[in-house]
Design a protein around this motif. Structure first.
Motif, short mmCIF file in Angstrom:
data_model
loop_
_atom_site.label_atom_id
_atom_site.label_comp_id
_atom_site.label_asym_id
_atom_site.label_seq_id
_atom_site.Cartn_x
_atom_site.Cartn_y
_atom_site.Cartn_z
N ARG A 110 5.54 3.28 -11.41
CA ARG A 110 5.77 4.04 -10.18
C ARG A 110 4.92 5.31 -10.16
N HIS A 111 4.86 6.01 -11.28
CA HIS A 111 4.08 7.24 -11.32
C HIS A 111 2.59 6.96 -11.08
N VAL A 112 2.06 5.95 -11.76
CA VAL A 112 0.64 5.64 -11.59
C VAL A 112 0.38 5.15 -10.17
N GLY A 113 1.28 4.35 -9.65
CA GLY A 113 1.12 3.88 -8.27
C GLY A 113 1.13 5.02 -7.28
N GLY A 114 2.02 5.99 -7.51
CA GLY A 114 2.05 7.15 -6.63
C GLY A 114 0.78 7.97 -6.70
N LEU A 115 0.22 8.10 -7.91
CA LEU A 115 -1.04 8.83 -8.06
C LEU A 115 -2.18 8.11 -7.36
N GLU A 116 -2.22 6.80 -7.49
CA GLU A 116 -3.25 6.01 -6.81
C GLU A 116 -3.12 6.14 -5.29
N GLU A 117 -1.89 6.17 -4.81
CA GLU A 117 -1.68 6.33 -3.37
C GLU A 117 -2.14 7.71 -2.91
N LEU A 118 -1.86 8.75 -3.73
CA LEU A 118 -2.29 10.10 -3.38
C LEU A 118 -3.80 10.20 -3.33
N LEU A 119 -4.47 9.57 -4.30
CA LEU A 119 -5.93 9.65 -4.38
C LEU A 119 -6.63 8.69 -3.42
N GLY A 120 -5.92 7.64 -3.04
CA GLY A 120 -6.55 6.61 -2.23
C GLY A 120 -7.53 5.78 -3.01
N LYS A 121 -7.36 5.76 -4.33
CA LYS A 121 -8.25 5.02 -5.22
C LYS A 121 -7.43 4.28 -6.26
N GLN A 122 -7.89 3.08 -6.63
CA GLN A 122 -7.27 2.34 -7.71
C GLN A 122 -7.78 2.88 -9.04
N LEU A 123 -6.86 3.12 -9.99
CA LEU A 123 -7.23 3.70 -11.27
C LEU A 123 -7.31 2.67 -12.39
#
Length: 304
Positions: free
Chosen positions: A34-47
């Motif tokens: 969930r945390h990583v998904g939220g960060l990816e959503e914030l950045l608009g980039k897949q990590l």
């Protein structure tokens, strides 16, 4: 900033595993996702991306991970210093290749400590071509010239020639350089990811010589090759400036005045954003000036 998400991303990135990252932070794997998904959503980039059951960083993830790791490390160090009442004591993590450390750098460290006793230095040294794998504030790298995203200062350009013990050099009398080398054991310096005889091959090519170079002993450091040459036998390619003291003392001999620059040097590397740190900026200037003064010193080496 989403600190929990950044910590989760850093843990997963370091382990390349959601399970490993969750274990490192003692949280559930679903929370990490969930945390990583939220960060990816914030950045608009897949990590991260999965490839044949492996977890890999995307280009965006590769760019972000070292920055996050460095910032979290610096934050932890600062908090520990505050907790331990060490706010005024600054610790710089410095990497220096072992031969440079032993031959030239230790006296410099002594002088720096005398001038700046309030700055602590954590010095690491490992055989490595290029940058070490461990995190650092500043690193001196033995490498060819290259361009990356770090601030790079040339400290010392290597000038090499065949060096050996006086007893070995006796065999050079009346012989050409090629004849002498063919009669001796060549001592090699192993470079990461390169053929063991790379430096000798390049040296011979620049001098227009052709001979076999695959035999002989190989060492992880130049200082080890020098010690072997002085106490046993063989010829190694040594930096004539780095080993100037041994040459002046007669422990090493340069039988032929055949010095070349082989393209390698010692480069100071640091992150551009660290120039805002007063201690790092000051130490960088100090090192550049000290190496410049050392290079300009009279009688650094005179061919014998």
């Amino acid at each position: 900033m989403p600190l929990n998400a950044l910590r989760a991303f850093e843990a997963v990135g370091q382990n390349l595993s959601f399970t490993g990252g969750a274990s490192a932070l003692s949280v559930s794997q679903s929370a990490m996702s969930r945390h990583v998904g939220g960060l990816e959503e914030l950045l608009g980039k897949q990590l991260f991306v999965r490839d044949a059951s492996r977890l890999l960083l995307t280009p965006a993830g590769e760019e972000l991970l070292p920055v996050v790791s460095k910032c979290l490390d610096r934050l932890e160090q600062t908090m520990n210093s505050i907790r331990n009442d060490e706010v005024t004591s600054r610790s710089l993590r410095l990497h220096v290749p072992p031969s440079l450390l032993q031959q030239l750098f230790l006296p410099m460290l002594r002088d720096f400590r005398a001038e700046h006793p309030d700055i602590r230095l954590d010095v690491s040294s490992a055989h490595v071509t290029g940058l070490p794998a461990t995190d650092f504030d500043m690193a001196i790298a033995y490498d060819r010239p290259n361009v990356d995203d770090r601030i790079t200062d040339l400290l010392w350009m290597v000038r090499v020639a065949p060096l050996c013990a006086p007893a070995t050099a006796v065999a050079s009398q009346g012989k050409s350089l090629e004849e002498f080398l063919e009669s001796q054991e060549l001592l090699h310096l192993k470079l990461d990811g390169e053929p063991r005889d790379l430096l000798w091959t390049a040296y011979l090519r620049q001098n227009g010589l052709t001979m076999a170079t695959h035999g002989g002993l190989a060492f992880d450091t130049t200082i080890a090759a020098a010690q072997y040459a002085m106490t046993a036998s063989g010829v190694f390619l040594g930096d004539i400036d780095m080993f100037a003291r041994e040459i002046a003392d007669g422990r090493l001999v340069m039988p032929y005045d055949a010095v070349i620059e082989d393209g390698y040097g010692y480069y100071l590397k640091l992150h551009a954003d660290d120039l805002g740190d007063a201690a790092i900026s000051m130490f960088r200037s100090w090192l550049i000036n000290r190496f410049a003064a050392l290079r300009q010193a009279p009688n650094l080496h005179a061919p014998g």
